[in-house]
Design a protein around this motif. Structure first.
Motif, short mmCIF file in Angstrom:
data_model
loop_
_atom_site.label_atom_id
_atom_site.label_comp_id
_atom_site.label_asym_id
_atom_site.label_seq_id
_atom_site.Cartn_x
_atom_site.Cartn_y
_atom_site.Cartn_z
N GLU A 11 41.97 13.64 41.72
CA GLU A 11 41.81 15.21 42.31
C GLU A 11 43.03 15.44 42.97
OE1 GLU A 11 41.28 18.12 42.70
OE2 GLU A 11 38.88 18.03 42.72
N ASP A 12 43.67 16.67 42.80
CA ASP A 12 44.72 17.07 43.57
C ASP A 12 44.40 18.04 44.78
OD1 ASP A 12 44.07 19.06 41.69
OD2 ASP A 12 45.43 20.23 42.35
N GLU A 13 43.12 18.38 44.92
CA GLU A 13 42.83 19.07 46.18
C GLU A 13 42.25 18.12 47.28
OE1 GLU A 13 40.14 22.68 45.11
OE2 GLU A 13 40.93 22.04 43.18
N ASP A 55 39.38 15.25 37.69
CA ASP A 55 39.59 16.76 38.00
C ASP A 55 40.30 17.22 36.68
OD1 ASP A 55 39.06 19.28 38.79
OD2 ASP A 55 40.96 18.93 39.59
N MET A 57 41.64 20.62 36.37
CA MET A 57 42.69 21.05 36.81
C MET A 57 43.45 20.14 37.67
SD MET A 57 42.23 24.10 35.62
CE MET A 57 42.91 25.51 36.72
N LYS A 107 32.24 22.42 38.96
CA LYS A 107 32.32 22.88 40.24
C LYS A 107 31.76 24.21 40.45
CE LYS A 107 36.69 20.45 41.32
NZ LYS A 107 38.03 20.78 41.28
#
Ligand code: CA
Length: 229
Positions: A11-13, A55, A57, A107
């Protein structure tokens, strides 16, 4: 004792990744975090995860591509993947499941829902986790009394052989390299020669197999070992 299951969060967030890490660790999982596909593949190579939260995205390669690449690797071919998708992205979802993801969460999700889903996946892949007794084919392991039986006969194992068998029994059929077995059984901060694994596998085999019984441990040339049920 076998180690707690390792979850790889891709997950990049950072806020979501941190939240997942915090809550998963509270649940007793070990957690590795990767912020893109390349990092995810590297992390999986380093330490094979038991479960991947992916994730959809992501920067650079999208989740679907990362999923495909994870599925193409020996290490993560059979590792359950739970994808995180945006609500309403039905086409993503279908493609993701086609590509080999096992489950999905949309999400925004509630942490309790996510944890419940992961628990269900873990129960499915590591039924031994919740139980003190693990059964694999004709081998029965009681983790409390540290007793192992095969076809009703007591098997006497040294502590290292016991831990190797415990690890195998929690992941039946899955191939582990010698390095992965070293990490799982001895721990990654201990220096042990890779060949040591072969010695202990040899002892484990000798203890498990009597007469013309089949050998439950499969040697996979240039890859490692697996326990077949
Ligand atoms: Ca993202």
């Amino acid at each position: 004792m076998a180690q707690n299951p390792l979850v790889l969060v891709v997950e990049d967030e950072a806020a979501i990744a941190d939240l997942l890490k915090y809550n998963l660790e509270k649940e007793g999982y070990r957690v590795a975090v990767a912020s893109d596909g390349d990092e995810a593949l590297m992390a999986a190579d380093e330490n094979a995860p038991d479960l991947i939260v992916l994730d959809w995205m992501l920067p650079k390669a999208p989740g679907i591509e990362v999923c495909r690449r994870l599925r193409a690797r020996q290490n993560t071919r059979n590792t359950p993947i739970v994808m995180l998708t945006a609500r309403g992205e039905e086409s993503d979802l279908i493609r993701g499941l086609d590509m080999g993801a096992d489950d999905y969460i949309t999400k925004p999700f509630s942490m309790s829902e996510l944890l419940a889903r992961l628990r269900a996946v873990m129960r499915r892949i590591r039924p031994g986790l919740a139980d003190d007794k693990i059964v694999c084919g004709d081998i029965v392991m009681d983790r409390v009394s540290h007793r192992v039986r095969r076809s009703g006969r007591d098997i006497h194992l040294g502590p290292t052989e016991f831990r190797i068998l415990d690890h195998f029994m929690q992941h039946p059929g899955r191939v582990f390299s010698r390095e992965q077995l070293l990490d799982a059984v001895w721990g990654s901060d201990v220096y042990v020669e890779v060949r040591t694994v072969d010695v202990h596998i040899g002892r484990l085999r000798k203890a498990l197999v009597e007469g013309d019984e089949s050998d439950p441990i499969r040697t996979v040339r240039s890859a490692g070992y697996a326990l077949d049920a």
